[in-house]
Design an enzyme around this catalytic site. Sequence first.
Site, PDB file in Angstrom:
ATOM      1  N   LYS A 134      -9.279  -6.338  -9.644  1.00 38.86           N
ATOM      2  CA  LYS A 134      -9.795  -5.145 -10.334  1.00 38.86           C
ATOM      3  C   LYS A 134      -9.127  -5.154 -11.696  1.00 38.86           C
ATOM      4  O   LYS A 134      -7.913  -4.984 -11.788  1.00 38.86           O
ATOM      5  CB  LYS A 134      -9.420  -3.887  -9.556  1.00 38.86           C
ATOM      6  CG  LYS A 134      -9.708  -2.568 -10.283  1.00 38.86           C
ATOM      7  CD  LYS A 134      -9.406  -1.364  -9.390  1.00 38.86           C
ATOM      8  CE  LYS A 134      -9.717  -0.060 -10.111  1.00 38.86           C
ATOM      9  NZ  LYS A 134      -9.483   1.120  -9.241  1.00 38.86           N
ATOM     10  N   ARG A 144     -21.387   6.795 -17.638  1.00 44.22           N
ATOM     11  CA  ARG A 144     -20.631   5.904 -16.752  1.00 44.22           C
ATOM     12  C   ARG A 144     -21.550   5.066 -15.869  1.00 44.22           C
ATOM     13  O   ARG A 144     -21.229   3.920 -15.545  1.00 44.22           O
ATOM     14  CB  ARG A 144     -19.689   6.747 -15.898  1.00 44.22           C
ATOM     15  CG  ARG A 144     -19.017   5.988 -14.781  1.00 44.22           C
ATOM     16  CD  ARG A 144     -17.939   6.825 -14.147  1.00 44.22           C
ATOM     17  NE  ARG A 144     -17.588   6.312 -12.823  1.00 44.22           N
ATOM     18  CZ  ARG A 144     -16.693   6.881 -12.031  1.00 44.22           C
ATOM     19  NH1 ARG A 144     -16.065   7.984 -12.414  1.00 44.22           N
ATOM     20  NH2 ARG A 144     -16.418   6.367 -10.857  1.00 44.22           N
ATOM     21  N   GLU A 165      -9.773   1.958 -14.758  1.00 43.94           N
ATOM     22  CA  GLU A 165      -8.813   2.976 -14.332  1.00 43.94           C
ATOM     23  C   GLU A 165      -7.381   2.533 -14.613  1.00 43.94           C
ATOM     24  O   GLU A 165      -6.519   2.597 -13.743  1.00 43.94           O
ATOM     25  CB  GLU A 165      -9.001   3.286 -12.840  1.00 43.94           C
ATOM     26  CG  GLU A 165     -10.357   3.923 -12.546  1.00 43.94           C
ATOM     27  CD  GLU A 165     -10.574   4.227 -11.074  1.00 43.94           C
ATOM     28  OE1 GLU A 165     -10.124   3.417 -10.245  1.00 43.94           O
ATOM     29  OE2 GLU A 165     -11.193   5.256 -10.762  1.00 43.94           O
ATOM     30  N   GLU A 202      -4.573   3.779   0.142  1.00 45.66           N
ATOM     31  CA  GLU A 202      -5.357   4.517  -0.846  1.00 45.66           C
ATOM     32  C   GLU A 202      -6.702   4.869  -0.223  1.00 45.66           C
ATOM     33  O   GLU A 202      -7.386   4.013   0.335  1.00 45.66           O
ATOM     34  CB  GLU A 202      -5.544   3.664  -2.108  1.00 45.66           C
ATOM     35  CG  GLU A 202      -6.246   4.443  -3.211  1.00 45.66           C
ATOM     36  CD  GLU A 202      -6.057   3.841  -4.597  1.00 45.66           C
ATOM     37  OE1 GLU A 202      -5.001   3.244  -4.859  1.00 45.66           O
ATOM     38  OE2 GLU A 202      -6.975   3.977  -5.414  1.00 45.66           O
ATOM     39  N   ARG A 203      -7.028   6.151  -0.320  1.00 46.74           N
ATOM     40  CA  ARG A 203      -8.261   6.637   0.310  1.00 46.74           C
ATOM     41  C   ARG A 203      -8.293   6.297   1.802  1.00 46.74           C
ATOM     42  O   ARG A 203      -9.346   5.942   2.347  1.00 46.74           O
ATOM     43  CB  ARG A 203      -9.509   6.070  -0.394  1.00 46.74           C
ATOM     44  CG  ARG A 203      -9.526   6.305  -1.890  1.00 46.74           C
ATOM     45  CD  ARG A 203      -9.410   7.765  -2.238  1.00 46.74           C
ATOM     46  NE  ARG A 203      -9.256   7.979  -3.676  1.00 46.74           N
ATOM     47  CZ  ARG A 203      -8.984   9.166  -4.187  1.00 46.74           C
ATOM     48  NH1 ARG A 203      -8.831  10.227  -3.415  1.00 46.74           N
ATOM     49  NH2 ARG A 203      -8.860   9.311  -5.478  1.00 46.74           N
ATOM     50  N   ARG A 253     -14.145  -7.545  -9.279  1.00 46.66           N
ATOM     51  CA  ARG A 253     -14.813  -6.249  -9.084  1.00 46.66           C
ATOM     52  C   ARG A 253     -15.470  -5.768 -10.372  1.00 46.66           C
ATOM     53  O   ARG A 253     -14.879  -5.841 -11.445  1.00 46.66           O
ATOM     54  CB  ARG A 253     -13.831  -5.195  -8.585  1.00 46.66           C
ATOM     55  CG  ARG A 253     -13.370  -5.463  -7.173  1.00 46.66           C
ATOM     56  CD  ARG A 253     -12.415  -4.386  -6.722  1.00 46.66           C
ATOM     57  NE  ARG A 253     -13.070  -3.285  -6.028  1.00 46.66           N
ATOM     58  CZ  ARG A 253     -12.931  -2.011  -6.329  1.00 46.66           C
ATOM     59  NH1 ARG A 253     -12.215  -1.638  -7.362  1.00 46.66           N
ATOM     60  NH2 ARG A 253     -13.524  -1.080  -5.611  1.00 46.66           N
ATOM     61  N   ASN A 302      -5.716  -1.845  -6.418  1.00 49.75           N
ATOM     62  CA  ASN A 302      -4.744  -1.390  -7.408  1.00 49.75           C
ATOM     63  C   ASN A 302      -3.409  -2.009  -6.999  1.00 49.75           C
ATOM     64  O   ASN A 302      -2.775  -1.570  -6.050  1.00 49.75           O
ATOM     65  CB  ASN A 302      -4.634   0.137  -7.412  1.00 49.75           C
ATOM     66  CG  ASN A 302      -5.911   0.789  -7.904  1.00 49.75           C
ATOM     67  OD1 ASN A 302      -6.487   0.359  -8.901  1.00 49.75           O
ATOM     68  ND2 ASN A 302      -6.362   1.821  -7.208  1.00 49.75           N
ATOM     69  N   GLU A 362     -14.432   8.239   1.666  1.00 48.16           N
ATOM     70  CA  GLU A 362     -13.783   8.918   0.550  1.00 48.16           C
ATOM     71  C   GLU A 362     -14.551  10.163   0.106  1.00 48.16           C
ATOM     72  O   GLU A 362     -13.980  11.228  -0.052  1.00 48.16           O
ATOM     73  CB  GLU A 362     -13.623   7.949  -0.632  1.00 48.16           C
ATOM     74  CG  GLU A 362     -13.024   8.613  -1.866  1.00 48.16           C
ATOM     75  CD  GLU A 362     -12.758   7.645  -3.000  1.00 48.16           C
ATOM     76  OE1 GLU A 362     -12.980   6.434  -2.817  1.00 48.16           O
ATOM     77  OE2 GLU A 362     -12.317   8.103  -4.070  1.00 48.16           O
ATOM     78  N   GLU A 365     -20.549  -4.259  -2.611  1.00 47.16           N
ATOM     79  CA  GLU A 365     -19.409  -3.550  -2.021  1.00 47.16           C
ATOM     80  C   GLU A 365     -19.854  -2.213  -1.447  1.00 47.16           C
ATOM     81  O   GLU A 365     -20.482  -1.406  -2.136  1.00 47.16           O
ATOM     82  CB  GLU A 365     -18.332  -3.332  -3.092  1.00 47.16           C
ATOM     83  CG  GLU A 365     -17.128  -2.535  -2.602  1.00 47.16           C
ATOM     84  CD  GLU A 365     -16.049  -2.369  -3.684  1.00 47.16           C
ATOM     85  OE1 GLU A 365     -16.084  -3.105  -4.693  1.00 47.16           O
ATOM     86  OE2 GLU A 365     -15.184  -1.492  -3.519  1.00 47.16           O
ATOM     87  N   ASP A 407     -19.846   5.881  -7.703  1.00 51.81           N
ATOM     88  CA  ASP A 407     -18.695   5.593  -6.844  1.00 51.81           C
ATOM     89  C   ASP A 407     -18.865   6.172  -5.438  1.00 51.81           C
ATOM     90  O   ASP A 407     -18.219   7.143  -5.102  1.00 51.81           O
ATOM     91  CB  ASP A 407     -17.417   6.140  -7.494  1.00 51.81           C
ATOM     92  CG  ASP A 407     -16.166   5.635  -6.810  1.00 51.81           C
ATOM     93  OD1 ASP A 407     -16.235   4.628  -6.099  1.00 51.81           O
ATOM     94  OD2 ASP A 407     -15.109   6.257  -7.003  1.00 51.81           O
TER      95      ASP A 407
END
EC number: 3.2.1.131
Lengths: 673, 673
Positions: free
Chosen positions: B276, B330, B280, B153-154, B313, B196, B387, B381, B359
């Site tokens: 996490k 957000r 999302e 991912e990414r 997280r 994830n 990304e 982090e 982000d």
Amino acid sequence: MDTKMYNMWLQYDSINNQTLREQYTEFFSKVRLIGNSEIFDSIKEELEIAVDKMLQQKVGWTASDDAKIVIANSSDWNIKAVEGLNEEGYTIVSNGNQLKIIGNSDRGALYGVFHLLRMMQMQESITTLSIKEQPTNPFRMINQWDNLDGSVERGYSGNSIFYENGKIVEDKTRIKDYARFLSSVGINAISINNVNVWEEETYFITKKYLPEIAEIASIFRGYGLQLYLSINFASPIAIGDLETADPLDGSVKNWWKDKVREIYDFIPDFGGFVVKADSEHRPGPFSYDRDHADGSNMLAEALEPFDGKVIWRCFVYNCLQDWRDRSTDRARAAYDHFKPLDGRFHSNVILQIKNGPMDFQVREPVSPLIGAMSETNQMMELQIAQEYTGHQIDLCYLIPQWKEVFSFDTYIQGEGSTIEKIVAGQIHPYRHSGVVAVSNIGNDENWTGHTLAQANLYGFGRLAWNPSLESETIAKEWLKQTFPQNNDVEQTILDMLMSSWPIYENYNAPLGVGWMVTTHLHYGPSIDGYEYSRWGTYHFADRDGMGVDRTKETGTGYTEQYEEPNRSMYNNLDTCPDELLLFFHHVPYKHTLKSGKTVIQHIYDTHFEGYEQVLGLQKKWDQLERVLDEERFNNVKERLERQRLNAREWRDQINTYFYRKSGIADEKNRTIY
Amino acid sequence: MDTKMYNMWLQYDSINNQTLREQYTEFFSKVRLIGNSEIFDSIKEELEIAVDKMLQQKVGWTASDDAKIVIANSSDWNIKAVEGLNEEGYTIVSNGNQLKIIGNSDRGALYGVFHLLRMMQMQESITTLSIKEQPTNPFRMINQWDNLDGSVERGYSGNSIFYENGKIVEDKTRIKDYARFLSSVGINAISINNVNVWEEETYFITKKYLPEIAEIASIFRGYGLQLYLSINFASPIAIGDLETADPLDGSVKNWWKDKVREIYDFIPDFGGFVVKADSEHRPGPFSYDRDHADGSNMLAEALEPFDGKVIWRCFVYNCLQDWRDRSTDRARAAYDHFKPLDGRFHSNVILQIKNGPMDFQVREPVSPLIGAMSETNQMMELQIAQEYTGHQIDLCYLIPQWKEVFSFDTYIQGEGSTIEKIVAGQIHPYRHSGVVAVSNIGNDENWTGHTLAQANLYGFGRLAWNPSLESETIAKEWLKQTFPQNNDVEQTILDMLMSSWPIYENYNAPLGVGWMVTTHLHYGPSIDGYEYSRWGTYHFADRDGMGVDRTKETGTGYTEQYEEPNRSMYNNLDTCPDELLLFFHHVPYKHTLKSGKTVIQHIYDTHFEGYEQVLGLQKKWDQLERVLDEERFNNVKERLERQRLNAREWRDQINTYFYRKSGIADEKNRTIY
């Protein structure tokens, strides 16, 4: 499956009207078939299904002269072909004592039978009939965009009924049922794989797949449909041993000749090839500095000995357009490419041209290429799959849109040169012509995702047969066959269908400008989604105004591709119809439309209205809760709610976008974010 | 593989300087290791590789007291721990005759060895040394976002080095090499699967995968890294037999206790869990009306007996935000969620907080949550994976960005409460704290896609070890080890690296407003791409101005989450720094920046300049053509050309978008479309 959803318009509901029941029962007590072919087998089978369901009786088959119903191919019956009717025509004559369906071919007889069954489903008396019917368009074709992995490109109804997990399906029941449905509305040709031919599908024209494809061809043959395959122009390289696919290369020509011979060994009545070349990264003759006449003629020569056709898609454009360049115009591409080639195509090549110059938007002008080539066979392509018209989530009955296209007068040979006449081959003496459409079906139980989207498949067939039929007539026919006999239901759904395209247009991209959709997906709004892309699909909205200038004087000159008076009508801001204004002109937001509203106020009004209208659709549908079967009621109800959310998103994003950009307030002071 | 690309900063180039060669040769003629562990095995192996390559000789191992080099763990050597140094610290002392590396642990010794090898690669004399080193941050961790199917991912550097085709890789050579690289810059912890956690990865904590994961853990153990796993909070349901994952449910607690015991049977030094949750669409305690303290504490209790940690997280936000709603922000989410929970977390829970409130944008303020919880362990982090900073296609040396973060003064306990001190546990008495980053590596030959992106991985490790190191120092270290000794090369690439983040920022979203990227992909511009989305990432540009009002008085009040004087500085238009102006304020396009330029002119200027600067990077790189090896030269050359195209697209789309919207012309009259 034998559910109401699945059976679409071939419900064959039991006949409750006693008079009719007796009448039909009497007729079906003695039925004589004069003919012996796969198609006559289908006729027999369909009648047995229908009579069993409608009358709960068996058909009384007979070979004697006193049959109540006689079904024949004129040549089998040793009578003259029905005069004035083409090969696919038929007559239905009934004097109360005997009813005769006589086709000028087996296929004609089959169409006659489906005509009779339609009348019975619509509960009409069949005692006194004198019907003479023939299709207006020689070609009435369906393109499946199905892939071997089971996916369907731009499919919104589940997966493919032809393929799953990289194989052709074993159980072909559903393919046969599909053939029944298509045949019942007069479709006579089908291509069964996506025009984007991927690696494995390239092998469809090899022994690896031909035996099974021949099986599918034989299923369709029984219902009068000829099977076509989409091919990869680079096949000689991909699956042959050649290093080129150059259409003028001798070895390439021979490769294709051998290949075609092999295909006809498996499928003696194979229709031919559908080709998407040199578009959106598909290979084509351009790779070898050849043109599309070279490319298609090479294939045509290989197919000619077998009476096969090449159906060559004219969706050719440079998808690497630069948004910075306002002089290039994708709308011009098909005409610019093909018009100069007129006269160079073989007589078994047919150009397949989309109805509009762009790509099946909710509103486009008619493609100026249709009819512009007097010496080249043409077919018009429509899209039943609702790629840009709501993904079969939103209700959008497309027949009214297509009707507008058919009735458009191109003036190509003076007044009355309508699209309807052109594609029927009545303006230029085309050897082959007609209508083709991208299918909207998949393996969802109801075939089309949205149950009411079945009407678009039905309507396409009926309209391809006879483009003079009214949208409303077609909708009523479909409704009477599909839903229980109930005037309320019929009127309610009829209203919903007839209002659906205008509603969709209301909350969509305004005034013919098109796009503004989520990229790739093509559902839901993304106003700038394609604005800085390479796809040639722009609205050019700035703080002062919007629209694409396609005029001769200051724009791309696209209007020049039309004949007069259309050319001037579109070119002139004063005469350009409101609904296409932004397709042809860049105007200020305060420009006043013929409706008397400004462009910006029109945008606000239609978008607020569109959403309200969807609420209206929901309200109408909810009234049917107790009248309809639960399955179909719930399917549509669920879709309408998703449509509402979509319409809300369109409304708010479009209004906000243009308010932020123009700074002009809504006259009615409604909520804009 | 043993190529220059692959070897990153452990090239161990042959030493050509004769004096140094003799010096090193002498030292390595007699080397004594006092220690016996997996880590000492690694030390031995690494020295053998290095000495063979640099000096083409074998290490002369000895057990005698007259060794030239002695490497020891202080406890093994029966000497006192080096005073004033923590467990991971080490000394390197050399008097010309003997060089001693003494760690306060095996790990410390290993770090000392890598320190020595770094000096040798940098061609420094090692005859007179008196080095005392220890890491500032206890936790120096890497998160892999690798999936079992082999995707990352990414990830922008090929596929996973851990997994392929649904399995853990059989050949683990590359994992071992990765461990070497990480260890050489002091990383001491790694989580090896995506935060994830998908269906199959949920089974990582079962017997199905634990044996192989234990193998991986043992590889990392040899290099001083503790292994962590990302877990699925809903595991008790997904892979247990429970019907709930409620953290307060007794059966759930017991299930996790048993589970943890099982894991430690396989991996005795297992690090713990990365979680996490509730973000999302990932499951979490919110599903059961519990909060994040409940959720993490339940896991912490299970891990406590084994000294395991829960890394929780704080990327928690409601991704179903409505773009119509301007009051929800957000940026506020993490602080609003977690701050009230301070004091409720167990001592083995560590909150993992992204450096910024959104982000990993090219420019964000520092997250106000960092340091805001005095009684809760925190880690910061960072994202090495580019990304939002160019996908390792565009050059973006991230160390200067991170340096800004580390040096930000939160004033949380008065002046000098920098992020650097907070995460080092020097402001609040955190039991655990440190820095963690999302990895940028994959199975591309050069590990990081863009060869120069190796510097970000190197730099993260070095900075995590010692946040006081200067960006330039780190870059030089990396350059000297990675590229042949050549001052031109060093100076050229140094210039490129040091200018790269400002260049990227120049052609990206302006003045801290963020986003404006292609949705999902996050590469290339799409100015309105997220503007009407549910992700809470808006710029609110209209015809008059743009930016997000986060002030107390008229905005979302996000500025209130900072301590004074930061709070007022950001809240006040006059004191808010230019580079974050649009993050905190909505201003007219004609608003004058501290630079003296208007916002709109700043946008035009930076975007024209950014593109020109990329041309400059290309020019610089081209000068190195004959000096560098072909492989690495071509890799970067190809990337720079793609960066140029990207910068061009950003320049033109941003400029056009804002010109169309504002109607304000560029003062310098350059081309805007």
